[in-house]
Design a protein around this motif. Sequence first.
Motif, PDB file in Angstrom:
ATOM      1  N   LEU A 167      -6.935  -8.668   7.202  1.00 20.22           N
ATOM      2  CA  LEU A 167      -6.499  -9.721   5.934  1.00 20.22           C
ATOM      3  C   LEU A 167      -7.146 -10.092   4.829  1.00 20.22           C
ATOM      4  CD1 LEU A 167      -4.018 -11.460   8.692  1.00 20.22           C
ATOM      5  CD2 LEU A 167      -3.285 -10.006   6.911  1.00 20.22           C
ATOM      6  N   GLY A 168      -8.240 -10.590   5.540  1.00 22.05           N
ATOM      7  CA  GLY A 168      -9.467 -11.124   4.367  1.00 22.05           C
ATOM      8  C   GLY A 168      -9.734 -10.130   3.534  1.00 22.05           C
ATOM      9  N   ASP A 169     -10.129  -8.517   3.946  1.00 19.17           N
ATOM     10  CA  ASP A 169     -10.277  -7.562   2.996  1.00 19.17           C
ATOM     11  C   ASP A 169      -9.131  -7.455   2.063  1.00 19.17           C
ATOM     12  OD1 ASP A 169     -11.458  -5.059   1.838  1.00 19.17           O
ATOM     13  OD2 ASP A 169      -9.581  -4.268   3.048  1.00 19.17           O
ATOM     14  N   LEU A 170      -8.052  -7.379   2.414  1.00 24.01           N
ATOM     15  CA  LEU A 170      -6.895  -7.317   1.627  1.00 24.01           C
ATOM     16  C   LEU A 170      -6.611  -8.334   0.768  1.00 24.01           C
ATOM     17  CD1 LEU A 170      -3.903  -6.065   4.005  1.00 24.01           C
ATOM     18  CD2 LEU A 170      -5.255  -4.636   2.345  1.00 24.01           C
ATOM     19  N   ALA A 171      -6.884  -9.720   1.039  1.00 20.66           N
ATOM     20  CA  ALA A 171      -6.834 -10.938   0.344  1.00 20.66           C
ATOM     21  C   ALA A 171      -7.921 -11.005  -0.828  1.00 20.66           C
ATOM     22  CB  ALA A 171      -6.818 -12.094   0.965  1.00 20.66           C
ATOM     23  N   TRP A 172      -9.055 -10.471  -0.381  1.00 20.89           N
ATOM     24  CA  TRP A 172     -10.467 -10.250  -1.072  1.00 20.89           C
ATOM     25  C   TRP A 172     -10.073  -9.288  -2.407  1.00 20.89           C
ATOM     26  CZ3 TRP A 172     -14.724 -12.672  -2.018  1.00 20.89           C
ATOM     27  CH2 TRP A 172     -15.741 -11.943  -2.880  1.00 20.89           C
ATOM     28  N   ARG A 173      -9.158  -8.291  -1.981  1.00 20.03           N
ATOM     29  CA  ARG A 173      -8.991  -7.346  -3.005  1.00 20.03           C
ATOM     30  C   ARG A 173      -7.591  -7.288  -3.872  1.00 20.03           C
ATOM     31  NH1 ARG A 173      -8.246  -2.328  -1.306  1.00 20.03           N
ATOM     32  NH2 ARG A 173      -8.149  -3.030   0.790  1.00 20.03           N
ATOM     33  N   GLY A 174      -7.010  -8.438  -3.410  1.00 19.20           N
ATOM     34  CA  GLY A 174      -5.678  -8.927  -4.101  1.00 19.20           C
ATOM     35  C   GLY A 174      -4.704  -7.917  -3.806  1.00 19.20           C
ATOM     36  N   VAL A 175      -4.736  -7.284  -2.639  1.00 14.79           N
ATOM     37  CA  VAL A 175      -3.640  -6.326  -2.227  1.00 14.79           C
ATOM     38  C   VAL A 175      -2.537  -6.970  -1.217  1.00 14.79           C
ATOM     39  CG1 VAL A 175      -3.131  -4.070  -1.364  1.00 14.79           C
ATOM     40  CG2 VAL A 175      -5.447  -4.406  -2.364  1.00 14.79           C
ATOM     41  N   LEU A 176      -2.883  -8.032  -0.665  1.00 15.82           N
ATOM     42  CA  LEU A 176      -2.289  -8.820   0.292  1.00 15.82           C
ATOM     43  C   LEU A 176      -0.657  -9.158  -0.174  1.00 15.82           C
ATOM     44  CD1 LEU A 176      -2.466  -9.780   3.196  1.00 15.82           C
ATOM     45  CD2 LEU A 176      -3.193 -11.885   2.364  1.00 15.82           C
ATOM     46  N   PRO A 177      -0.549  -9.474  -1.489  1.00 21.22           N
ATOM     47  CA  PRO A 177       0.779  -9.745  -1.784  1.00 21.22           C
ATOM     48  C   PRO A 177       1.724  -8.511  -1.304  1.00 21.22           C
ATOM     49  CG  PRO A 177      -0.569 -10.600  -3.344  1.00 21.22           C
ATOM     50  CD  PRO A 177      -1.343  -9.851  -2.455  1.00 21.22           C
ATOM     51  N   GLN A 178       1.465  -7.106  -1.514  1.00 23.53           N
ATOM     52  CA  GLN A 178       2.114  -6.055  -1.243  1.00 23.53           C
ATOM     53  C   GLN A 178       2.599  -6.007   0.237  1.00 23.53           C
ATOM     54  OE1 GLN A 178       0.925  -2.269  -2.456  1.00 23.53           O
ATOM     55  NE2 GLN A 178      -0.437  -3.028  -4.281  1.00 23.53           N
ATOM     56  N   ALA A 179       1.852  -6.744   1.108  1.00 25.10           N
ATOM     57  CA  ALA A 179       2.302  -6.898   2.613  1.00 25.10           C
ATOM     58  C   ALA A 179       3.631  -7.565   2.548  1.00 25.10           C
ATOM     59  CB  ALA A 179       1.338  -7.386   3.437  1.00 25.10           C
ATOM     60  N   PHE A 180       3.968  -8.614   1.527  1.00 26.36           N
ATOM     61  CA  PHE A 180       5.001  -9.234   1.644  1.00 26.36           C
ATOM     62  C   PHE A 180       6.215  -8.792   0.555  1.00 26.36           C
ATOM     63  CE2 PHE A 180       1.601 -11.615   3.182  1.00 26.36           C
ATOM     64  CZ  PHE A 180       1.954 -11.824   4.393  1.00 26.36           C
ATOM     65  N   SER A 181       5.888  -7.548   0.070  1.00 25.21           N
ATOM     66  CA  SER A 181       7.009  -7.230  -0.910  1.00 25.21           C
ATOM     67  C   SER A 181       8.247  -6.813  -0.365  1.00 25.21           C
ATOM     68  CB  SER A 181       6.278  -6.240  -1.741  1.00 25.21           C
ATOM     69  OG  SER A 181       5.966  -5.079  -0.763  1.00 25.21           O
ATOM     70  N   GLY A 182       8.140  -6.609   0.814  1.00 21.12           N
ATOM     71  CA  GLY A 182       9.711  -6.068   1.402  1.00 21.12           C
ATOM     72  C   GLY A 182       9.717  -4.806   1.598  1.00 21.12           C
ATOM     73  N   ASN A 183       9.123  -3.858   0.870  1.00 19.02           N
ATOM     74  CA  ASN A 183       9.262  -2.390   0.905  1.00 19.02           C
ATOM     75  C   ASN A 183       8.856  -2.172   2.424  1.00 19.02           C
ATOM     76  OD1 ASN A 183       6.777  -2.497   0.857  1.00 19.02           O
ATOM     77  ND2 ASN A 183       6.352  -1.414  -0.967  1.00 19.02           N
ATOM     78  N   TRP A 184       9.035  -0.683   2.776  1.00 20.28           N
ATOM     79  CA  TRP A 184       8.787  -0.331   4.060  1.00 20.28           C
ATOM     80  C   TRP A 184       7.475  -0.264   4.275  1.00 20.28           C
ATOM     81  CZ3 TRP A 184       5.902   3.867   5.447  1.00 20.28           C
ATOM     82  CH2 TRP A 184       5.662   4.833   4.220  1.00 20.28           C
ATOM     83  N   GLN A 185       6.648   0.122   3.461  1.00 19.47           N
ATOM     84  CA  GLN A 185       5.001  -0.089   3.648  1.00 19.47           C
ATOM     85  C   GLN A 185       4.721  -1.697   4.081  1.00 19.47           C
ATOM     86  OE1 GLN A 185       6.397   1.294   0.830  1.00 19.47           O
ATOM     87  NE2 GLN A 185       5.429   3.409   0.681  1.00 19.47           N
ATOM     88  N   GLY A 186       5.061  -2.499   3.347  1.00 18.13           N
ATOM     89  CA  GLY A 186       4.846  -3.800   3.630  1.00 18.13           C
ATOM     90  C   GLY A 186       5.341  -4.325   5.094  1.00 18.13           C
ATOM     91  N   ASN A 187       6.515  -3.802   5.378  1.00 10.75           N
ATOM     92  CA  ASN A 187       7.015  -4.143   6.652  1.00 10.75           C
ATOM     93  C   ASN A 187       6.504  -3.562   7.806  1.00 10.75           C
ATOM     94  OD1 ASN A 187       8.851  -5.954   5.210  1.00 10.75           O
ATOM     95  ND2 ASN A 187      10.386  -4.387   5.246  1.00 10.75           N
ATOM     96  N   LEU A 188       5.988  -2.183   7.505  1.00 16.59           N
ATOM     97  CA  LEU A 188       5.398  -1.393   8.351  1.00 16.59           C
ATOM     98  C   LEU A 188       3.966  -2.197   8.550  1.00 16.59           C
ATOM     99  CD1 LEU A 188       5.355   1.126  10.348  1.00 16.59           C
ATOM    100  CD2 LEU A 188       4.176   2.122   8.362  1.00 16.59           C
ATOM    101  N   PHE A 189       3.250  -2.548   7.705  1.00 13.86           N
ATOM    102  CA  PHE A 189       1.949  -3.104   7.901  1.00 13.86           C
ATOM    103  C   PHE A 189       2.053  -4.525   8.641  1.00 13.86           C
ATOM    104  CE2 PHE A 189      -0.923  -6.524   6.266  1.00 13.86           C
ATOM    105  CZ  PHE A 189      -2.154  -6.085   6.537  1.00 13.86           C
ATOM    106  N   LEU A 190       2.930  -5.217   8.416  1.00 13.52           N
ATOM    107  CA  LEU A 190       3.216  -6.480   9.177  1.00 13.52           C
ATOM    108  C   LEU A 190       3.341  -6.311  10.702  1.00 13.52           C
ATOM    109  CD1 LEU A 190       5.025  -8.787   6.450  1.00 13.52           C
ATOM    110  CD2 LEU A 190       2.611  -8.735   7.018  1.00 13.52           C
ATOM    111  N   PHE A 191       4.368  -5.263  10.871  1.00  7.25           N
ATOM    112  CA  PHE A 191       4.714  -5.009  12.096  1.00  7.25           C
ATOM    113  C   PHE A 191       3.383  -4.466  12.962  1.00  7.25           C
ATOM    114  CE2 PHE A 191       6.483  -1.681  15.218  1.00  7.25           C
ATOM    115  CZ  PHE A 191       7.016  -2.522  16.000  1.00  7.25           C
ATOM    116  N   GLU A 192       2.838  -3.594  12.128  1.00  3.62           N
ATOM    117  CA  GLU A 192       1.785  -2.863  12.960  1.00  3.62           C
ATOM    118  C   GLU A 192       0.534  -3.934  13.291  1.00  3.62           C
ATOM    119  OE1 GLU A 192      -0.786   0.139  10.369  1.00  3.62           O
ATOM    120  OE2 GLU A 192      -2.192  -1.253  11.426  1.00  3.62           O
ATOM    121  N   LEU A 193       0.156  -4.795  12.252  1.00  3.04           N
ATOM    122  CA  LEU A 193      -0.677  -5.665  12.745  1.00  3.04           C
ATOM    123  C   LEU A 193      -0.429  -6.642  13.777  1.00  3.04           C
ATOM    124  CD1 LEU A 193      -3.721  -6.385  11.618  1.00  3.04           C
ATOM    125  CD2 LEU A 193      -2.514  -8.009  10.008  1.00  3.04           C
TER     126      LEU A 193
END
Lengths: 663, 274
Positions: free
Chosen positions: A258-284
Amino acid sequence: MNSRLNILKSILWAIVGVWAVVSVARFVRGLGATTNLSDGAPWGLWIGFDVMAGVALAAGGFVLAAIVYIFGLERYRPFVRPAILTAFLGYAAVAVGLLYDLGLPWHIWHPLINWQHHSVLFEVAACVMIYLTVLTLEFAPVILEHPIFKHRIFKTVYNFLKKATIPLVIAGIVLSTLHQSSLGSLFLITPGRLHPLWYSPIIYVLFFVSAVGLGLMMVTLESLLSGYFFRHKVDTSRLAGLGGAAAAVLSLYALIRLGDLAWRGVLPQAFSGNWQGNLFLFELGVSAIIPAFLLMAPRIRRSIGGLAAASVLTVLGMIGYRLDTSIVAFLRPEEAAYFPHWMEFAITLGIVAAFGLIFIFFVEHLRVFEHHDDDTATAKRYFPIPVEASSVRDFGQRSWRGPAWYSLVAIGTAAITLVFLPEHIRSGDLHRAESVSGVRTIEGLRLTRASQEGTRFAVPAEDAMAQFAVPGADPVLLMVIDGNRDGNLVLFDHESHRVREGGAGSSEKECGVCHHMNKPFDRNTSCYECHRDMYNPTMIFDHTSHTAAMGGNEGCVRCHRDPDAVKTADNIRPCYDCHADMVADGSTMIQAPPKDGLRWQAPGYRDAMHGSCMACHEKRMAADPEYYSAQFVRCDNCHNADYDTELRHLSPYATLSQAAGGE
Amino acid sequence: MIDSPSILIDVTRCTGCEKCIDACKEANDLGHDCLRPGQRSVDALSASRFSTILRKPDDTFVRQMCLHCLEPACVSACLVGAMKKTDAGPVIYDEDVCMGCRYCMLACPYGIPRYEWDKPTPLVRKCTFCYDRLKQGQLPACVEACPEKALTFGTRDEMLLEAKKRQRENPGRYRDHVFGEREAGGASVLYLSNISMNFLAWNNTVGDQPLPELTWNSLKKVPPTIAVMGGVMTGIYWIIGRRMKRAVQNGEADGPDSQATDTTPETTEMRDDS
């Protein structure tokens, strides 16, 4: 013997039976015939699960070796042997899995001689090869403890290997650190294809840390499973210790990720509601966060249920992490959707089942698990002392009923698999049938060009037709020729072609220039009714009805002229001898030369269309080079429908009036 | 054979006649295309089609082929060296060395290498820049076949100069960018066009950084990792072993209950295997 174990073994042998048959299919027919891999999806289940997840699942070996041998935490010693055995068999399974996935598996040794220091995959291959050797040496003493290795030489080897334990363990830790992380580094080179939630410049750290956590949880799961199947008591207090460590490691993994994603500013994509974001949250969540929270509670990590839940979640979640990285979140061309073929699952499950059986065999014949309620005293005593002959069943004393039953199960499933093998595996004909549908029609505008180079049509949206009624652009009924409905279509102005061939009055003579061979009792058979496959010739000859029409057995010689020769397709009279009236004079129909063996087959739809149109265009061009430019015989003379801009609403399944064809 | 051979593709000149594709098929003896699952259309790149024409809006035809990168990702990915960047420049493939792992297909930023999926002994197939023809002093088959002079052959420096010259002499005809000049560290095949060529790359993006640098960032950490990991593990083993030996000696001296030097009671047992 106990029934739980017998059922498990029966299931494993059943899978092995399927595996054996599919293995033959894989090596005889190749990757394309047995997998759903394609140029868009070059890596699939065999890499994602068998290699990526397989190596990670075997991480318990080096983690436990480090805990016990390096950090001196002796109470975890009972877990070392199963962990080393899992690692040894796991890596062996990875090697076997690779043999299936490599296109040229007999070249698997090439990295030994061709060293490419700039390739991550070379580093992985080198580390895995060396580590498999190290694991063999680490596990060899357990095998050599068996009473059948009582010769002096074995004792010498045994003592030498025992002395080499610590260097071997340290080598194993270093090698594991390298290749566990490098499996992640493999994806550093694909920044364009791996989704940003999985792509990370420090992906190797994530792979390593997650492998350590997974290793601990895999050892836990294995202890629970062996406790269930071998009916011995599970030592929850020690497993709780491993669980606590796993909680820390899994939390660390989640934080880094999570820290790496936040550092690079990608973290918001996890909560964008698309399937990749949801898959990421589920997987983690499944792989790290939920198990870490479960294991942090002392009461949960001391209960079998809590340990089971946490370890199953972590194992499935981390397999998911590997699969997501290498397959699911990996960008493919839109059309190259990948889901493994059932034969891919059969191979993967078969390898797991086979190595599961080897695992059980080792457990039954060697001292892998401490079956007794072990206290520290037995744990201390346990390692250096060879097993007494009485404590293990001898190789020769087993009853015949086990092997006979298991053989029966495996042969049975193998036979069933043989029945269900796809047709293309048995026939070896790998061409995919691509069925053809008839033409549709659409109203369009004929655009006159200043030059004579080809004709263009525009198809405005239906309600906009009126406003395009401009001079020089007449509405015409266009045939949409798109046999396989892939959107690469040709717009064909049938009426103007007909008029050009036969003049304004309809004598039906002009039809024969392109049309030939109606079906029996039919007057206007459409092209697609005989040219049924987009690319491959289709058999259209009906032998039965011909036999009947010729008068049964008496009539054979009317086609198979030579009464002495064996009656095959090679010695028949040409079809056109009788059916000459079916082909008009001046027809563009091209008759296949006899050597092609295509005399009673309709060529593929594409070849038929190209043959018919191109033959005529080339003839016209040769006859009147003044009038026609070179454009007249080029692809884009006809293939000029601009699908992306003008014809988007002509998507393959759009409803269009279905023309009867040929009209 | 000239050094760093290069092809300049002028997209605005291409009429999509596919003579280059026919020539390529003939020169490489590729035979008939057949659609297989996962392929968009039979005209897409495949093991029997090293190059193809992508049809874009407004009669724009873009030739898709191996760009023969200056720092090829496929070459750096290959673990046995089957993909080779020749000294002269073309990226070629040695089928006798290849294992068939297909990592090159993943690594390529343009998705060029294709696989012979339907063969029991499959090979990776891709454009070789007609390396054998170049060695004999011939032009690549596609360049020779192009009737519209959309393909120009020369050294990379010449081609870049030629591209700049055409941009200068035809204001408004081209975008002010030569695709392949810097993309992924530069390529031997250069595109001069009136539209953006980014669609050739995955996700429509390709940076200027050579992709092999990305994996090298991780690979260069291998020797330090070996040293640090090996050293730390040996050190911990030595220190803990010593402490445990001392604990046992203290225990002998002070009686069995003394576990002063260790935080957890379990670690006081002497290791008995080494």
